[in-house]
Design an enzyme around this catalytic site. Structure first.
Site, PDB file in Angstrom:
ATOM      1  N   LYS A  11       0.824  -1.361   0.613  1.00  0.00           N
ATOM      2  CA  LYS A  11       0.150   0.307  -0.235  1.00  0.00           C
ATOM      3  C   LYS A  11       0.666   1.495  -0.106  1.00  0.00           C
ATOM      4  O   LYS A  11       2.229   0.978  -0.205  1.00  0.00           O
ATOM      5  CB  LYS A  11      -1.229   0.211   1.112  1.00  0.00           C
ATOM      6  N   TYR A  51     -12.397  -2.269  -3.590  1.00  0.00           N
ATOM      7  CA  TYR A  51     -13.317  -2.059  -2.854  1.00  0.00           C
ATOM      8  C   TYR A  51     -14.642  -2.003  -2.806  1.00  0.00           C
ATOM      9  O   TYR A  51     -15.193  -1.608  -1.171  1.00  0.00           O
ATOM     10  CB  TYR A  51     -11.789  -0.434  -1.724  1.00  0.00           C
ATOM     11  N   PHE A  59     -16.354   4.177   6.187  1.00  0.00           N
ATOM     12  CA  PHE A  59     -14.829   4.068   5.694  1.00  0.00           C
ATOM     13  C   PHE A  59     -15.038   3.650   3.829  1.00  0.00           C
ATOM     14  O   PHE A  59     -13.579   4.685   4.011  1.00  0.00           O
ATOM     15  CB  PHE A  59     -14.427   3.439   6.432  1.00  0.00           C
ATOM     16  N   ARG A  87      -1.649 -15.347   3.669  1.00  0.00           N
ATOM     17  CA  ARG A  87      -2.166 -14.470   5.526  1.00  0.00           C
ATOM     18  C   ARG A  87      -1.735 -14.208   7.032  1.00  0.00           C
ATOM     19  O   ARG A  87      -1.642 -13.332   7.818  1.00  0.00           O
ATOM     20  CB  ARG A  87      -3.859 -14.504   5.338  1.00  0.00           C
ATOM     21  N   THR A  93      -4.785  -7.172  11.211  1.00  0.00           N
ATOM     22  CA  THR A  93      -5.110  -5.885  10.303  1.00  0.00           C
ATOM     23  C   THR A  93      -4.606  -5.209  11.853  1.00  0.00           C
ATOM     24  O   THR A  93      -4.063  -4.065  11.038  1.00  0.00           O
ATOM     25  CB  THR A  93      -6.973  -5.379   9.792  1.00  0.00           C
ATOM     26  N   ARG A 104       2.786  -6.719   9.086  1.00  0.00           N
ATOM     27  CA  ARG A 104       1.883  -5.050  10.373  1.00  0.00           C
ATOM     28  C   ARG A 104       2.849  -5.685  11.330  1.00  0.00           C
ATOM     29  O   ARG A 104       2.630  -4.309  11.755  1.00  0.00           O
ATOM     30  CB  ARG A 104       0.561  -5.664  10.076  1.00  0.00           C
ATOM     31  N   ASN A 114      -1.851  -0.221   6.840  1.00  0.00           N
ATOM     32  CA  ASN A 114      -1.361  -1.422   7.053  1.00  0.00           C
ATOM     33  C   ASN A 114      -0.257  -1.887   6.343  1.00  0.00           C
ATOM     34  O   ASN A 114      -0.258  -3.071   6.835  1.00  0.00           O
ATOM     35  CB  ASN A 114      -2.571  -2.380   8.488  1.00  0.00           C
ATOM     36  N   HIS A 117      -1.873  -5.691   2.184  1.00  0.00           N
ATOM     37  CA  HIS A 117      -3.404  -6.145   1.738  1.00  0.00           C
ATOM     38  C   HIS A 117      -3.231  -8.048   0.699  1.00  0.00           C
ATOM     39  O   HIS A 117      -1.786  -7.694   0.067  1.00  0.00           O
ATOM     40  CB  HIS A 117      -4.350  -5.606   0.176  1.00  0.00           C
ATOM     41  N   GLU A 128      -9.229 -10.516  -8.160  1.00  0.00           N
ATOM     42  CA  GLU A 128      -8.345  -9.310  -7.769  1.00  0.00           C
ATOM     43  C   GLU A 128      -6.989  -9.985  -8.798  1.00  0.00           C
ATOM     44  O   GLU A 128      -6.950  -8.306  -9.154  1.00  0.00           O
ATOM     45  CB  GLU A 128      -7.607  -9.325  -6.091  1.00  0.00           C
TER      46      GLU A 128
END
Length: 140
Positions: A11, A51, A59, A87, A93, A104, A114, A117, A128
């Protein structure tokens, strides 16, 4: 366990701090291969599509703004049980709840910023990946 692919985004908070190499090292150390990768500036349309599942959430606008605020690195990762493995490597998260040694825990600035993704299921990963990569861009 079967070889599978998952989708990853490093990100804007990660690219801004120039820690994409450090994150990639953690991904590779976990036994995942980066089989496609490119740095892009996500458009508002791309972020809203990506998203869309969160469109009704309060949000959503802030998330789209954040994801379009700077460059991101989109990736396809491959390996045994890649979705669950990534993951695990990402961590919770909320970085304060993430396990030691996870991306993270080590790199996230906050719940919102964070750093990464990752897809949550095979079906999601396929959608995706297809949004950002043509088949000939994925080289295993």
């Amino acid at each position: 366990m079967a070889i599978q692919r998952t989708f990853s985004i490093l990100k804007p908070d990660a690219t801004e701090r120039n820690i994409t190499g450090a994150i990639n090292a953690l991904i590779e150390k976990a036994g995942l291969r980066i089989v496609a990768q490119k740095r892009i500036h996500m458009t508002r349309g791309q972020a809203e599509t990506f998203y869309a599942v969160h469109k009704e959430r309060p949000f959503f606008g802030e998330l789209v703004d954040f994801m379009t605020s700077g460059p991101v690195v989109v990736q396809v990762l491959e390996g045994e049980g890649a979705i669950a493995k990534y993951r695990d490597v990402m961590g919770a998260t909320d970085p304060s709840k993430a396990a030691d040694g996870t991306i993270r825990k080590l790199h996230a600035k906050s719940i919102g910023e964070n750093s990464v993704h990752g897809s949550d299921a095979p079906e999601t990963a396929a959608i995706e990946i297809a949004q950002f990569f043509a088949g000939n861009e994925i080289v295993g």
